[in-house]
Motif scaffolding. Structure first.
Motif, PDB file in Angstrom:
ATOM      1  N   GLN A 124       1.595  -1.497   0.141  1.00 50.75           N
ATOM      2  CA  GLN A 124      -0.281   0.278  -0.044  1.00 50.75           C
ATOM      3  C   GLN A 124       0.604   1.635   0.180  1.00 50.75           C
ATOM      4  N   PRO A 125       0.418   2.242  -0.477  1.00 48.97           N
ATOM      5  CA  PRO A 125       1.667   3.694  -0.796  1.00 48.97           C
ATOM      6  C   PRO A 125       1.538   4.571   0.995  1.00 48.97           C
ATOM      7  N   LEU A 126       2.450   4.448   1.020  1.00 50.66           N
ATOM      8  CA  LEU A 126       2.574   5.075   1.817  1.00 50.66           C
ATOM      9  C   LEU A 126       1.766   6.670   2.465  1.00 50.66           C
ATOM     10  N   ALA A 127       0.834   6.655   3.364  1.00 46.34           N
ATOM     11  CA  ALA A 127      -0.432   8.169   3.854  1.00 46.34           C
ATOM     12  C   ALA A 127       0.127   8.677   5.478  1.00 46.34           C
ATOM     13  N   VAL A 128      -0.628   9.784   5.319  1.00 40.67           N
ATOM     14  CA  VAL A 128      -1.018   9.831   6.600  1.00 40.67           C
ATOM     15  C   VAL A 128      -1.941  10.201   6.808  1.00 40.67           C
ATOM     16  N   HIS A 129      -3.010   9.990   7.966  1.00 41.58           N
ATOM     17  CA  HIS A 129      -4.296  10.642   8.130  1.00 41.58           C
ATOM     18  C   HIS A 129      -4.071  10.770   9.319  1.00 41.58           C
ATOM     19  N   GLN A 130      -5.303  12.086   9.445  1.00 40.57           N
ATOM     20  CA  GLN A 130      -5.667  12.897  10.790  1.00 40.57           C
ATOM     21  C   GLN A 130      -7.243  12.222  11.803  1.00 40.57           C
ATOM     22  N   THR A 131      -6.606  12.718  12.812  1.00 37.70           N
ATOM     23  CA  THR A 131      -7.538  12.061  13.379  1.00 37.70           C
ATOM     24  C   THR A 131      -8.028  13.085  14.221  1.00 37.70           C
ATOM     25  N   ASN A 132      -9.223  13.207  15.084  1.00 41.64           N
ATOM     26  CA  ASN A 132     -10.152  14.221  15.742  1.00 41.64           C
ATOM     27  C   ASN A 132      -9.273  14.087  16.673  1.00 41.64           C
TER      28      ASN A 132
ATOM     29  N   ALA B  39       7.326  14.848   4.253  1.00 41.45           N
ATOM     30  CA  ALA B  39       6.756  15.755   3.070  1.00 41.45           C
ATOM     31  C   ALA B  39       5.034  15.700   3.417  1.00 41.45           C
ATOM     32  N   LEU B  40       5.124  14.318   4.715  1.00 43.06           N
ATOM     33  CA  LEU B  40       3.079  14.081   3.878  1.00 43.06           C
ATOM     34  C   LEU B  40       2.697  14.399   5.417  1.00 43.06           C
ATOM     35  N   GLY B  41       3.853  15.443   6.427  1.00 48.05           N
ATOM     36  CA  GLY B  41       3.384  15.931   7.452  1.00 48.05           C
ATOM     37  C   GLY B  41       3.078  15.627   8.727  1.00 48.05           C
ATOM     38  N   VAL B  42       3.658  13.852   9.169  1.00 44.87           N
ATOM     39  CA  VAL B  42       4.480  13.468  10.265  1.00 44.87           C
ATOM     40  C   VAL B  42       5.362  15.243  10.457  1.00 44.87           C
ATOM     41  N   PRO B  43       5.438  15.736  11.845  1.00 49.79           N
ATOM     42  CA  PRO B  43       6.244  16.284  12.642  1.00 49.79           C
ATOM     43  C   PRO B  43       7.532  15.669  12.351  1.00 49.79           C
ATOM     44  N   ASP B  44       9.043  16.416  12.385  1.00 50.44           N
ATOM     45  CA  ASP B  44      10.285  16.783  12.390  1.00 50.44           C
ATOM     46  C   ASP B  44      10.659  15.933  14.262  1.00 50.44           C
ATOM     47  N   PHE B  45       9.858  15.292  14.718  1.00 50.58           N
ATOM     48  CA  PHE B  45      10.499  15.287  16.263  1.00 50.58           C
ATOM     49  C   PHE B  45      12.007  14.834  16.595  1.00 50.58           C
ATOM     50  N   GLY B  46      12.563  14.441  15.783  1.00 53.05           N
ATOM     51  CA  GLY B  46      14.242  13.923  16.660  1.00 53.05           C
ATOM     52  C   GLY B  46      13.742  12.920  17.451  1.00 53.05           C
ATOM     53  N   PRO B  47      13.676  12.041  17.182  1.00 50.53           N
ATOM     54  CA  PRO B  47      13.309  10.392  18.237  1.00 50.53           C
ATOM     55  C   PRO B  47      14.627  10.497  18.727  1.00 50.53           C
ATOM     56  N   VAL B  48      14.867  10.256  20.392  1.00 48.34           N
ATOM     57  CA  VAL B  48      16.940   9.611  20.820  1.00 48.34           C
ATOM     58  C   VAL B  48      16.426   7.939  21.436  1.00 48.34           C
TER      59      VAL B  48
ATOM     60  N   GLN C 226      10.610   6.573   8.167  1.00 50.53           N
ATOM     61  CA  GLN C 226      11.507   7.234   7.249  1.00 50.53           C
ATOM     62  C   GLN C 226      11.095   9.001   6.689  1.00 50.53           C
ATOM     63  N   ARG C 227      12.039   9.613   7.965  1.00 50.88           N
ATOM     64  CA  ARG C 227      12.119  10.684   8.308  1.00 50.88           C
ATOM     65  C   ARG C 227      11.769  11.731   6.817  1.00 50.88           C
ATOM     66  N   GLU C 228      12.523  11.346   5.554  1.00 46.66           N
ATOM     67  CA  GLU C 228      12.061  12.455   4.924  1.00 46.66           C
ATOM     68  C   GLU C 228      10.679  12.121   3.747  1.00 46.66           C
TER      69      GLU C 228
END
Length: 483
Positions: free
Chosen positions: A5-13, A43-52, A37-39
């Protein structure tokens, strides 16, 4: 499980809670997926949250249920084997507090859980394992920053596929409070530096007494000291507003002043930029018209800097440092007027004392009243405006210092011709003075396109002079009463 399936991002309530469809590739040997996959995800709206830190939770039997925990960091959760039922409840301060979202997840989906959103997971198969990335290092001391909700809370009314009476729960999770007794998790903090200066005082007025805003004057946090940048958990902050600066333009030309200017205006800003970059904070930095030589009558944000003196050089250097941080607002301003020592207050005092001053008439620009500068800063932050450089002064025609002085005298009912215009060369003859830009007028189109419209300088000047006169009268009345 869905393959390919294609990579996709879905907003929730729940604001900021995202469900991500992950491409999974499989054959008779098993399957493979790019779990993070950060890049592509950014690009699809996931925050660049910087996991450590990367954690794995293994659940031996179906029905194992954990939660509801709201942690003081962001999480990216995905299933490695089996299936889970996830329940999320917004436990942050705000209008969405108590909002619930549920979903069943397998290896082909992940979820991004923002700080303060409570999460719970129930394994639906034996041998279920899920992995999660977090953007802060876990420590037992961080437990006091958590917010918890009872899994059986009636308000959330979560339908658990395996009833809680039949599920495997920890004793601790069963004792968490109901929603009515939950203290919402406060937002990340904002630190205002230089809080005792003219702009700092205006920011105190603008930002109010919100518990998530910290104000630090020099006595609270001395930026010249190395320990000013340690001892704070910077991951609990979202923003640094740097209103601190060395602003003695003429003093910066002396050996001692030069060192002080570079220490506060450049070295300290470099430390702040390092922190902002490492912890993904937004850095708001206040710059100056002195980064330009003043040869252009109107300065845009894209004009190359060309400072004349040490002060301007230190501010231009700081701008270059701040530009290297991913999340920044640089506010270039000029001729600042607020609660403190400034040109307007000086002219009011001279007019009331019957002094006929000589004032420079060949430097041109606009006044900037700190209430508008503070409001502009808040506007950029609250609207999430595009990061970058913004000019921000009050609006209106470009005028000379002498023009402004004449207007002040007129507002006070004094003859405007009490003010004599002189050239910069005449005014500073025989004095040790820094070079000044002849033209300091800043183009305001960009800040207006961001939705902020500064008030006319003439209007703010009239208000300021009126308030100064009122303050003088109060002080005189008190003085008379004491005598």
């Amino acid at each position: 499980m869905k393959f390919a399936q294609p990579l996709a991002v879905h907003q929730t309530n729940i604001p900021g809670l995202l469900v991500i469809d992950l491409p999974v590739h499989g054959d008779n040997r098993g399957w493979f997926k790019e779990n993070w996959q950060r890049e592509k995800m950014l690009a699809l709206g996931v925050p660049d949250f910087g996991p450590v830190q990367n954690n794995i939770s293994f659940n031996a039997s179906a029905g194992t249920t954990r939660g509801i925990h709201a942690e003081p960091w962001d999480k990216f959760v995905s299933v490695a084997s089996g299936r889970i039922f996830g329940a999320w409840v917004d436990l942050r301060e705000g209008t969405s507090f108590g909002t619930v979202f549920t979903a069943e997840l397998g290896p082909d989906q992940a979820v991004f859980v923002p700080r303060g959103v409570g999460n719970a997971f129930q394994s639906l198969q034996d041998g279920t394992a899920y992995t999660y990335l977090v953007n802060d290092h876990y420590s037992p001391e961080a437990q006091h920053l958590y917010t918890f909700l009872n899994l059986a809370d009636e308000t959330a009314d979560i339908y658990w596929p395996i009833p809680l009476a039949e599920a495997e729960l920890s004793e601790k999770d069963q004792k968490h409070p109901r929603l009515a007794d939950v203290t919402p998790m406060p937002p990340l903090k904002t630190l205002v530096l230089g809080a005792d200066g003219q702009l700092g005082r205006a920011l105190r007025q603008q930002l109010g007494t919100a518990p998530n805003v910290e104000f630090a004057g020099r006595e609270d946090l001395d930026l010249s000291m190395p320990d000013a940048y340690t001892g704070r958990n910077w991951r609990q902050y979202s923003t640094i507003i740097n209103a601190a600066a060395f602003t003695d333009v003429d003093g910066a030309e002396t050996p001692e002043g030069r060192r002080a200017a570079w220490q506060i205006n450049v070295n300290a800003v470099t430390q702040l930029a390092r922190i902002a970059t490492e912890y993904r904070l937004t850095l708001v930095h206040v710059s100056s018209d002195y980064v330009f030589d003043g040869s252009s009558e109107l300065h845009s944000e894209t004009e190359l800097v060309s400072p004349l003196g040490v002060y301007g050089q230190s501010k231009a250097a700081a701008d270059a440092v701040v530009l290297s941080t991913p999340r920044h607002y640089i506010l270039r301003t000029s001729w600042v007027v607020g609660d403190g020592k400034n040109f307007v207050r000086t002219m009011v005092g001279l007019a009331r004392g019957g002094v006929a001053p000589a004032v420079v008439n060949d430097q041109y620009g606009r006044l900037t009243f700190t209430q508008d500068l503070a409001a502009g800063i808040q506007h950029l932050l609250s609207t999430g405006a595009t990061y970058g450089i913004y000019n921000l002064t009050n609006d209106g025609d470009s005028r000379s210092w002498a023009d402004i002085a004449k207007e002040i005298y007129g507002l006070l009912g004094q003859p405007r011709d009490s003010v004599t215009g002189v050239s910069t060369a005449e005014y500073f003859a025989g004095k040790c003075a820094a070079p000044r830009p002849q033209h300091s007028t800043l183009e305001l189109g960009k800040i207006k396109s961001a939705g902020f419209y500064p008030q006319p300088a003439s209007q703010r000047l009239a208000e300021y002079v009126r308030d100064e006169v009122s303050a003088w009268r109060v002080r005189e009345a008190l003085s008379e009463k004491r005598t």
